[in-house]
Write a protein that holds these residues in place. Sequence first.
Motif: not given
Ligand SMILES: [Zn+2]
Length: 437
Positions: A297-299, A301-303, A377-381
Amino acid sequence: MRYLLLAHPKHTYQTTALVVAALIVLASLTINAANAQETQRLSLALPEQQQSPAPLVATEAAESSFHKLHYTLKPNQGLGHALQTINNNGNLLWRISRHENANYFTRLRPGDELIKWVNEDNRLVKMKLKRSPTLTYVLETAPSYDDSLNIYAIQQEVETRIQMVSGQINDSFYLGVQAVGASPRTIMNFANIYSWEVDFVREFRAGDEFTIIFERRYVDGEYIGDGHILAAQLNLRHRNRTINAFRFEHEGELIGYFNEQGENLRKAFMRNPINYTRISSHFQRGRYHPVLQEIRDHKGVDYAAPTGTPIYAAGDGTVKSRGWGRGYGNYIILQHAGRYETVYGHMSRFGKFRQGQRVNQGDVIGYVGMTGLATGPHLHYEFRIDGVHHDPLTVEFPSGDPVPEDLKPLFAQWAGLLKSQLRRTDPTATKLATLFE
Ligand SMILES: [Zn+2]
């Protein structure tokens, strides 16, 4: 016509008194402004920020009896250059340097313009420097008495006039508001007030209407820029929805923008806690994980965003934990009021907030990186309610705090009067602009 006193953040007076005064002002405005062409002015009187001492020698009236000189500073010049032609300037510079307000005239920048008044012996009696549209520094001296020197600041009175503009959006929101004469600052403020309710890129349709009541600020009759938006109305005709916004301050502090029910236009959470380049992965069940190479699961959002991009606290809260997680890399979990938590992963580094500290919405809590399991590089939120993950892009957010209970009567009066002003315009009848000033 000249009215005085509207609530202003610099005031520390009783807000009640100010609001009452403002109500009287607006009430008279309502009565008098039936004709939109009529000139209407509201003034805001700022108290003198500093008491000016009694003039030593050169009073305003006496200025004309002295010789007036202008000096504009060039790069790498200082006060010494500006006073070079003055008689006995060495002694004068020494006296200035010993004055407690010496820095008003010693911290000069290229382009600063000094106005000097000199007597028949070419000695300085007075000097002025306009530091900003509202702030002037003054130096006065009596040439015959070597110890007489005074340096002080004069805060000019800012006059605030209230202007109302309204119009229709045809090509774009920005062009529509610009067309009726609103400054970029006011357009931006307007967009910020409504950004929680409306997607400014996608949601406008031709024919949508707006009205803005805002402050225009003047010093000595000269326009120096826009102030706050006091009230606004947005009519999304295609959605059959009208949203009013009323600015509400108390004891000099902005409480927020509210609709007539006193509900906050701001949401308790920002939709996106980062200015991102693109969304590289959505919230979904059963996603193939690029690093672990398995279905998971991807719980959140990746920005995707460049390393070092600031990450903002999505809402007010406290830092529940800050540390290192095997998958998350450098991560922060924020605990918000009630049942909400937000999670931020893969940070290159943290902001200044430590575990247990309070954060406000919009505070920078860290910076984008690719620590932990990340391919770029990304933010996992993540957004959690009672520990359950929700899609941050679609979850319904609670509103920010409403008008406090004890201030509701005051707010109701204020909003009622502003609303009667908003009602005065009919954008379709007046085409693009209804200006009054
Ligand atoms: Zn993520």
